[in-house]
Design an enzyme around this catalytic site. Structure first.
Site, PDB file in Angstrom:
ATOM      1  N   TYR A 142       0.844  -1.195   0.000  1.00 20.87           N
ATOM      2  CA  TYR A 142       0.000   0.000   0.000  1.00 20.87           C
ATOM      3  C   TYR A 142       0.891   1.262   0.000  1.00 20.87           C
ATOM      4  O   TYR A 142       2.112   1.167  -0.102  1.00 20.87           O
ATOM      5  CB  TYR A 142      -0.984  -0.053   1.174  1.00 20.87           C
ATOM      6  CG  TYR A 142      -1.897  -1.255   1.041  1.00 20.87           C
ATOM      7  CD1 TYR A 142      -2.816  -1.332  -0.010  1.00 20.87           C
ATOM      8  CD2 TYR A 142      -1.795  -2.345   1.895  1.00 20.87           C
ATOM      9  CE1 TYR A 142      -3.626  -2.447  -0.177  1.00 20.87           C
ATOM     10  CE2 TYR A 142      -2.604  -3.477   1.729  1.00 20.87           C
ATOM     11  CZ  TYR A 142      -3.514  -3.512   0.694  1.00 20.87           C
ATOM     12  OH  TYR A 142      -4.301  -4.628   0.507  1.00 20.87           O
TER      13      TYR A 142
ATOM     14  N   GLY B 245      -3.908 -14.253  11.627  1.00 22.40           N
ATOM     15  CA  GLY B 245      -4.985 -13.707  10.807  1.00 22.40           C
ATOM     16  C   GLY B 245      -6.105 -14.704  10.615  1.00 22.40           C
ATOM     17  O   GLY B 245      -7.147 -14.657  11.286  1.00 22.40           O
ATOM     18  N   ARG B 246      -5.882 -15.663   9.708  1.00 17.36           N
ATOM     19  CA  ARG B 246      -6.977 -16.555   9.321  1.00 17.36           C
ATOM     20  C   ARG B 246      -7.513 -17.373  10.486  1.00 17.36           C
ATOM     21  O   ARG B 246      -8.712 -17.661  10.549  1.00 17.36           O
ATOM     22  CB  ARG B 246      -6.504 -17.480   8.194  1.00 17.36           C
ATOM     23  CG  ARG B 246      -6.334 -16.756   6.864  1.00 17.36           C
ATOM     24  CD  ARG B 246      -5.553 -17.595   5.888  1.00 17.36           C
ATOM     25  NE  ARG B 246      -4.196 -17.807   6.357  1.00 17.36           N
ATOM     26  CZ  ARG B 246      -3.346 -18.697   5.843  1.00 17.36           C
ATOM     27  NH1 ARG B 246      -3.735 -19.456   4.845  1.00 17.36           N
ATOM     28  NH2 ARG B 246      -2.128 -18.818   6.325  1.00 17.36           N
TER      29      ARG B 246
END
Ligand SMILES: Cc1cc2nc3c(=O)[nH]c(=O)nc-3n(C[C@H](O)[C@H](O)[C@H](O)COP(=O)(O)O)c2cc1C
Length: 335
Positions: free
Chosen positions: A139, A275-276
């Site tokens: 980003y 995360g997951r």
């Protein structure tokens, strides 16, 4: 969202999903945001619920730079240099070829830095304990760090000292606004996602860490941290504060998570970020403590669409027998 995060309130720290600090910084459709009073009011409902359940949350601030699209945000994206993302961007109108971003002027840079600080203030107004500046995953801040996306010839480009300048200014501005103890930074040394080629990872991150070190931040957070990599070891050696590490997980099992976490802790990480698995296990903390099996992570498609399915309907250990049936139902949904 309040239900989803509240179910996970016993995590040591929840870093909420990326929120855009400005309209032009938006990446994909329907991502969260933190640049209007309505965003503050919306997030407040989430943070109040999580705090009531004993949880603590930071909000991640993500400016997408060239990973934006006029079809989604209504704006031509801004970036360090007019270098488009190779390939397509997922927009409100489906997948579209990425556009050539507009090179940021000095005024754009100052406004963007100020926008991060204003977003941080709004995040604290919304009840977050702090913010995480997203300088990873390709980003805008990562685009400033990387040689292939930052071709500037002014003081914000060129040498390592030039390419770290934007990120350091953003973090300094956020710290000035909300205090260093309320600020973390997420980095992804060497990650090539979203068309990033840093070129000089081994020089870039020691310089960035040296510039951030005096600020006394709450933490530094390394994505896909390999405890054996020279860059991770160097960051740990150079960073005196709290280091959060997100492991590279081959398998999504209790044993694999424990092994990966223990290797990172042995290499000096202070916290392990997942995360997951925290998405898939509302009671992940209890499962890891018990060594209990984890829920299968459901189809990726369900992770990026709205609605409760795939967010609040993962079973706890007590409810677990239903999880395999859920995977079968998902297959039909996704098809
Ligand atoms: C559905 C989903 C959403 C994510 N959103 C973000 C995000 O907003 N910001 C971020 O830095 N990483 C995000 N990630 C990446 C995760 O933070 C993490 O780095 C990655 O999934 C690898 O860790 P894991 O193996 O524990 O899942 C996301 C991952 C998934 C699966």
């Amino acid at each position: 969202m309040a239900d989803h995060y509240t179910q996970r309130a016993d995590a040591g720290l929840i870093v909420a999903e990326a929120a855009t600090p400005s309209a032009v910084g938006q990446t994909n459709p329907n991502i969260t945001a933190i640049h209007t009073p309505a965003h503050v009011a919306g997030w407040r409902r989430v943070t109040d619920a999580v705090r009531d359940a004993g949880g603590r949350m930071f909000l991640q601030l993500q400016h997408g730079g060239r990973i934006g699209h006029p079809a989604t945000s209504g704006h031509l994206p801004l970036a360090p240099s007019p270098v488009p993302l190779p390939g397509t961007v997922f927009t409100s109108e489906g997948h579209r070829p990425a556009v050539v971003p507009r090179e940021m002027t000095g005024d754009d840079i100052r406004a963007t830095v100020a926008g991060f600080a204003a977003a941080a203030r709004r995040a604290l107004d919304a009840g977050f304990e702090g913010v995480e500046v997203h300088a990873a995953d390709g980003y805008l801040p990562h685009q400033s760090l990387a040689g292939n996306t930052n071709r500037r010839t002014d003081e914000y480009g060129g040498s390592v000292a030039g390419r770290i300048r934007f990120v350091v200014e953003v973090v300094e501005a956020v710290v000035a606004e909300v205090g260093a103890g309320h600020v973390g930074v997420r980095i992804a040394p060497g990650l090539t996602v979203n068309g990033i080629e840093e070129g000089d990872t081994e020089a870039l991150y020691p310089a960035l860490v040296a510039a951030l070190r005096p600020l006394g931040l709450a933490y530094l957070h390394v994505v896909y941290a390999d405890p054996d990599s020279p860059v991770f070891r160097r960051i740990r050696a150079d960073w005196p504060g709290t280091l959060v590490a997100n492991p590279v997980l081959g398998e999504l099992t209790t044993d694999a998570v424990r092994r990966a976490g223990e290797r990172l802790l042995a290499a000096g990480a202070d916290l392990v970020a997942l995360g997951r698995l925290i998405l898939a296990d509302p009671d992940l903390v209890a499962r890891l403590r018990l060594g209990a099996p984890l829920n299968p992570v459901r189809d990726r498609y369900l992770m990026y669409v709205g609605g409760a399915i795939g967010y609040t309907d993962y079973p706890t250990l007590a409810e677990s027998p239903s999880s395999s049936a859920m995977v079968a139902v998902d297959a039909e949904r996704v098809a």
